[in-house]
Design an enzyme around this catalytic site. Structure first.
Site, PDB file in Angstrom:
ATOM      1  N   SER A 121      32.457   2.024 -45.931  1.00 20.84           N
ATOM      2  CA  SER A 121      33.509   2.868 -46.635  1.00 20.84           C
ATOM      3  C   SER A 121      33.106   4.275 -47.820  1.00 20.84           C
ATOM      4  O   SER A 121      33.389   4.383 -48.210  1.00 20.84           O
ATOM      5  CB  SER A 121      34.312   2.403 -47.468  1.00 20.84           C
ATOM      6  OG  SER A 121      33.237   1.165 -48.299  1.00 20.84           O
ATOM      7  N   HIS A 142      36.775   4.001 -39.411  1.00 22.70           N
ATOM      8  CA  HIS A 142      37.392   3.165 -41.223  1.00 22.70           C
ATOM      9  C   HIS A 142      38.396   2.831 -42.012  1.00 22.70           C
ATOM     10  O   HIS A 142      39.719   4.091 -41.846  1.00 22.70           O
ATOM     11  CB  HIS A 142      36.718   4.631 -42.319  1.00 22.70           C
ATOM     12  CG  HIS A 142      36.516   4.047 -43.729  1.00 22.70           C
ATOM     13  ND1 HIS A 142      37.179   4.696 -44.854  1.00 22.70           N
ATOM     14  CD2 HIS A 142      37.035   2.727 -44.477  1.00 22.70           C
ATOM     15  CE1 HIS A 142      37.737   3.735 -45.917  1.00 22.70           C
ATOM     16  NE2 HIS A 142      37.293   2.378 -45.457  1.00 22.70           N
ATOM     17  N   GLU A 154      39.675   6.829 -40.890  1.00 20.64           N
ATOM     18  CA  GLU A 154      39.116   7.957 -40.539  1.00 20.64           C
ATOM     19  C   GLU A 154      38.233   8.048 -39.383  1.00 20.64           C
ATOM     20  O   GLU A 154      37.821   6.617 -39.658  1.00 20.64           O
ATOM     21  CB  GLU A 154      38.447   7.463 -41.730  1.00 20.64           C
ATOM     22  CG  GLU A 154      39.584   8.386 -42.868  1.00 20.64           C
ATOM     23  CD  GLU A 154      38.863   8.764 -44.587  1.00 20.64           C
ATOM     24  OE1 GLU A 154      39.300   8.792 -45.314  1.00 20.64           O
ATOM     25  OE2 GLU A 154      38.107   7.062 -44.891  1.00 20.64           O
ATOM     26  N   ASN A 192      38.727   8.111 -49.813  1.00 14.06           N
ATOM     27  CA  ASN A 192      37.693   7.787 -51.217  1.00 14.06           C
ATOM     28  C   ASN A 192      37.145   9.051 -52.084  1.00 14.06           C
ATOM     29  O   ASN A 192      37.378   9.160 -53.062  1.00 14.06           O
ATOM     30  CB  ASN A 192      36.622   7.198 -51.205  1.00 14.06           C
ATOM     31  CG  ASN A 192      37.669   5.442 -50.698  1.00 14.06           C
ATOM     32  OD1 ASN A 192      38.673   5.062 -51.934  1.00 14.06           O
ATOM     33  ND2 ASN A 192      36.560   5.253 -49.651  1.00 14.06           N
TER      34      ASN A 192
END
Length: 507
Positions: A121, A142, A154, A192
């Protein structure tokens, strides 16, 4: 139907690994489970079998389906047992050295055409693959917890990743029932990275003493439509998870001010007040329920003074109509009378600055946030300045609560709460587009599915106007003198010429 990857290995059988195993088995793959901890792979197998048995009991799948799914799980003992896999997904500890060692071991045993994927991540896919003989077959894959419910994944290309590998992983994600989004190998990837503004800006607002945790959460839920406020969300994810991510992305971007973490979360993490799972975070929890302080009551005011509205107020015509609907006496002179409640509605500026620039009596001046149209919000937000009299504050609170809509009164803040949080979110998203990390379309998809925002950040910018967002950012940069609020060139240029942020013609 041919399955993209008939045989896949999963290394690491924690919650993330189990979730990937579940959806891989449901897609039809044979799944080989490996974990460094003795018995962990068998425990993961048992947990998934129990989960499918519960679905049978609820009538969601039949017994034959559950048996077929269970038969696709194969705990193994060593890396060499993954030699026949078409794909191996790593879901182990977030340490670069450990991941690099694992992939070197995998490369030595899997076929030359097998794909390797990391569920990292926060680490660089390029760095993870740097020591491989064939780094072109390694990509990021991800997922988000809980994997079966979080329907986005992702797909990240390292600098040497073969494009065909990402194409194959994206196709496999669809077979799993997930939505793939393509990202470049940058800190935080898409979700993120895009999520930095929500929590960090809310923490800055608290740090300035503008409002408390509960008030900020209420404002962002009621004015924008977030399912959880930032402090509720951080309590749910826990600061031992979220604060290191804040620091990691900030440092990886060489202390980029837009991502600056807060001493507030650092201190709470050090004190063990990490969130709901330990019973105390930004809120205290009793039997799992947050103990939220009650809202201040609406003041009882016998006589509301006449109201004068600044000619520079945002949504001025709408504000006039609202005051009429609330039964206010409205002054229409060029300047307020000595008895008037003076109302301003700036974008980005604080109330103090507006009072000084417009030569208004600060003791009688109060602000209202009009970025969001009043009909679309469940809460009105007023802001005082340091000189605002208590009777003026109370009168404004009582007036704007007359129709029963909730009212929050905060201390002076450039951009109130909603303006500064929304503008920060939009600005970071615009800069993701500027850097070419992903397409605007994939950005919107990733954020709505991965973060649960009411709409994508670029759509937020379009809804409330790119020029308004720009004005908020420029004025906040003036108020705070902080490069954190400098507008992204992508936002500035599109806003300046009136182009949509979310509907972009792909080059």
């Amino acid at each position: 139907m041919k399955i993209q990857f008939p045989n896949i290995g999963i290394v690491g059988t924690g919650a993330m690994g189990r979730g990937i195993a579940q959806i891989a088995a449901q897609a039809g793959s044979q799944v080989f489970l490996l974990d460094a901890n003795p018995g962990a792979a068998q425990a993961a197998q048992a947990a998934l079998q129990e989960q499918w048995a519960k679905l049978v009991a609820k009538g969601r799948i039949d017994a034959d389906q559950a048996s077929a799914l269970a038969a696709r799980l194969h705990p193994v003992q060593a890396v060499t047992d993954l030699a026949g896999c078409d794909l191996v997904v790593e879901a182990i500890v977030e340490r670069l050295d450990v991941k690099k060692t694992l992939f070197a071991e995998l490369e030595a045993v899997v076929r030359s055409d097998a794909v390797l994927a990391t569920n990292t991540s926060s680490l660089s896919v390029t760095s993870i693959g740097a020591g491989l003989q064939r780094p072109e077959r390694l990509a990021g894959f991800h997922f988000f917890n809980p994997v079966p419910l979080m329907k986005v994944v992702e797909v990240i290309a390292g600098l040497k990743t073969d494009a065909a590998v990402c194409t194959a992983l994206a196709a496999y994600a669809k077979e799993m029932g997930h939505t793939p989004v393509q990202a470049q190998d940058t800190p935080g990837f898409i979700v993120n990275h895009a999520g930095r503004g929500f929590g960090t800006e809310a923490l800055r607002i608290v740090g300035e003493g503008v409002a408390d945790f509960a008030t900020i959460d209420r404002i962002l839920r009621d004015q924008v439509g977030f399912k959880l406020g930032p402090f509720e969300l951080m309590d749910l994810t826990a600061l031992d998870v979220s604060h290191p991510v804040m620091e990691s992305i900030y440092r990886q971007y060489y202390d980029e001010p837009r991502f600056r973490p807060s001493v507030i979360t650092a201190q709470r993490l050090a004190g063990g007040m990490v969130g709901k799972k330990v019973g105390e975070g930004f809120y205290r929890y009793i039997d799992g329920a947050a103990q939220v302080p009650a809202e201040p009551p609406v003041p009882v005011v016998a006589d509301i003074p006449p109201v004068w509205v600044s000619p520079r107020a945002a949504r001025r015509a709408e504000l006039y109509q609202l005051l009429k609907d609330l039964g206010a006496t409205i002054e229409t002179g060029q300047s307020p009378s000595p008895h008037a409640l003076t109302l301003v509605a700036p974008l980005g500026f604080d109330i103090t600055t507006v009072a000084v620039v417009e030569r208004l009596d600060p003791a009688r001046t109060i602000g209202i946030d009009m970025l969001v149209e009043d009909a679309a919000t469940k809460r009105r937000v007023l802001a005082t300045n340091p000189a605002t009299r208590v009777d003026i504050r109370n009168a404004a609170h009582a007036l704007f609560a007359r129709d029963g809509k909730a009212v929050s009164v905060i201390r002076d803040s450039g951009g109130f709460v909603t303006q500064r949080v929304v503008a920060t979110i939009v600005n970071i998203a615009a800069d993701i587009c500027q850097q070419g990390i992903c397409s605007p379309k994939d950005l919107e998809t990733a954020v709505t599915l991965g973060l649960g925002y009411p709409q994508g950040p670029l759509a937020m910018g379009d809804r409330w106007g790119p020029t308004n967002i720009l004005e908020v950012l420029f004025n906040m940069q003036t108020v705070y003198g902080d490069t954190r609020y400098r507008p992204s060139p992508w936002l500035r240029r599109r806003g300046a010429i009136g182009l949509s942020l979310s509907h972009v013609e792909e080059a």
